[in-house]
Design a protein around this motif. Sequence first.
Motif, mmCIF file in Angstrom:
data_model
loop_
_atom_site.group_PDB
_atom_site.id
_atom_site.type_symbol
_atom_site.label_atom_id
_atom_site.label_comp_id
_atom_site.label_asym_id
_atom_site.label_seq_id
_atom_site.Cartn_x
_atom_site.Cartn_y
_atom_site.Cartn_z
ATOM 1 N N ASP A 191 40.390 32.430 34.361
ATOM 2 C CA ASP A 191 41.579 32.996 33.526
ATOM 3 C C ASP A 191 41.354 33.869 32.595
ATOM 4 O OD1 ASP A 191 40.784 30.851 32.025
ATOM 5 O OD2 ASP A 191 42.846 30.115 31.739
ATOM 6 N N ALA A 218 39.518 36.416 32.693
ATOM 7 C CA ALA A 218 39.192 37.695 33.557
ATOM 8 C C ALA A 218 39.854 38.931 33.136
ATOM 9 C CB ALA A 218 39.193 37.579 35.294
ATOM 10 N N GLY A 219 41.234 38.679 33.015
ATOM 11 C CA GLY A 219 42.019 39.985 32.577
ATOM 12 C C GLY A 219 41.860 40.445 31.263
ATOM 13 N N GLN A 220 40.785 39.704 30.423
ATOM 14 C CA GLN A 220 40.362 40.433 29.231
ATOM 15 C C GLN A 220 39.271 41.673 29.290
ATOM 16 O OE1 GLN A 220 38.863 37.360 26.701
ATOM 17 N NE2 GLN A 220 40.571 35.984 26.490
ATOM 18 N N ALA A 240 38.533 42.958 32.867
ATOM 19 C CA ALA A 240 38.984 43.790 34.004
ATOM 20 C C ALA A 240 40.303 43.675 34.522
ATOM 21 C CB ALA A 240 37.923 43.234 35.109
ATOM 22 N N ARG A 241 40.492 44.695 35.452
ATOM 23 C CA ARG A 241 41.939 44.869 36.141
ATOM 24 C C ARG A 241 41.866 43.845 37.326
ATOM 25 N NH1 ARG A 241 43.416 48.799 32.999
ATOM 26 N NH2 ARG A 241 41.529 50.350 33.378
ATOM 27 N N VAL A 242 42.360 42.430 37.305
ATOM 28 C CA VAL A 242 42.304 41.616 38.560
ATOM 29 C C VAL A 242 43.313 42.156 39.476
ATOM 30 C CG1 VAL A 242 41.129 39.926 36.863
ATOM 31 C CG2 VAL A 242 43.786 40.135 36.967
ATOM 32 N N SER A 243 43.235 41.326 40.598
ATOM 33 C CA SER A 243 44.024 41.580 41.815
ATOM 34 C C SER A 243 44.284 40.151 42.384
ATOM 35 C CB SER A 243 43.388 42.583 42.617
ATOM 36 O OG SER A 243 42.124 42.325 42.862
ATOM 37 N N SER A 244 45.130 40.255 43.686
ATOM 38 C CA SER A 244 45.379 39.155 44.225
ATOM 39 C C SER A 244 44.041 38.635 45.070
ATOM 40 C CB SER A 244 46.524 39.396 45.221
ATOM 41 O OG SER A 244 46.133 40.291 46.113
ATOM 42 N N ASP A 284 42.051 36.717 42.544
ATOM 43 C CA ASP A 284 42.561 35.492 42.227
ATOM 44 C C ASP A 284 42.068 34.572 43.472
ATOM 45 O OD1 ASP A 284 43.906 36.146 40.244
ATOM 46 O OD2 ASP A 284 45.696 36.743 40.885
ATOM 47 N N LYS A 332 36.702 48.092 35.310
ATOM 48 C CA LYS A 332 36.778 47.540 33.817
ATOM 49 C C LYS A 332 37.875 47.884 32.698
ATOM 50 C CE LYS A 332 33.787 50.624 31.242
ATOM 51 N NZ LYS A 332 34.493 50.783 29.899
ATOM 52 N N LYS A 333 38.061 47.158 31.835
ATOM 53 C CA LYS A 333 38.935 47.448 30.716
ATOM 54 C C LYS A 333 37.969 48.062 29.761
ATOM 55 C CE LYS A 333 43.176 44.722 31.746
ATOM 56 N NZ LYS A 333 43.712 43.681 31.431
#
Length: 341
Positions: free
Chosen positions: A70, A72-74, A76-80, A83, A100-101
């Motif tokens: 949880d 991961a959003g820090q 990278a750009r996550v997606s469904s 998930d 990447k962010k």
Amino acid sequence: MITRLIRCPTEEDLRLAGVTVRAGGLVAFPTETVYGLGASALDRRAAARVYTAKGRPSDNPLIVHLPRADLAGQIARVSSTFDALARAFLPGPLTVILPKKEVIPDEVTGGLPTVALRVPEHPLAREFLAQCDVPVAAPSANTSGHPSPTAADHVLHDLGGKIEMILDGGSCRCGVESTIVKVEEDALLLLRPGAITPKMITAATGLPVLDRTWVVVAPGETPLAPGMKYRHYAPRARVILLRGNREAILAFLRARAGDPTVAILSDGEDMATIAPDRTISLGDRTDPVSMAHRLFAALRALDDREEITTAYAAMPPEEGVGEAVANRLRKAAGNQILDVK
Ligand code: TXA
Ligand code: MG
């Protein structure tokens, strides 16, 4: 530099390991796949030290490790799709490539716009990552080109004197590196096979998994996983893979059993008795899990036998994690496969 090898890390040792990483140091730690060489993924200089310690080309990006999916959003750009993968497999031996962010510097991703994200399930790894309190960039903790380390002593052999600390967590359960997939719009690309198989991934996501593990790269082009273009897992001796029916393989080996420069990487009782004093066990071919567990230690053991110049192994059955074992053996053999009849 003196490398501290910590045999049974206590809570205090793990706290100190976290402090070391935040200060730009390098700490090797166990995961369920292989040992990783950890550095702060937010620190360009620490990342640069990882490449130097391993002798790794700087265009070969590092995997970023987190204690929980949880988070991961820090980075990278996550997606469904991510998930769905995370629900089914994380924590576990799966690495996911995502956009990447900014926080992740180019030194970590080899200049790519994507980042490889992994959440290991090994309890010591998770505790260590939690103590670090920053994302941790960690390639396998071996010298570039050597077999990956599945025991703390392998790490000490390759990186002793070059890194601050090694956390010993015993031998790694899986023994081959994580499965790597890249998330695309309506498919997943398999970049490296591991314990999580394409069948399992399709079942969890409903998406096809396209095999990109043996992509031929034209000179000057960038492969999907830059690590794919480098020589891997190579012991000093030449490894040759034998393909054919069992009887033909056994006959081929019997004919060479008297040669003192030949070793056999044995995957069963029938093979182990041919030249017993020059046989190294690769587990049992009916149990790919045992082969994955033994593989890298077996390749390293070859290097301890100076008289050996050639090692033969049979092509393993490519089922389940056997596909990953076959992939690593083919790389160790420089894709030299001999059809025996
Ligand atoms: O099981 C594992 O994954 C272990 C443990 C320590 O977590 N790590 C590991 O890292 O095997 P390493 O560096 O030995 O292998 C990473 C592979 C390389 O082939 C690299 O090219 C690829 O992942 N990779 C890393 N970032 C990538 C990215 N953004 N896009 C494509 N491939 C990437
Ligand atoms: Mg590696």
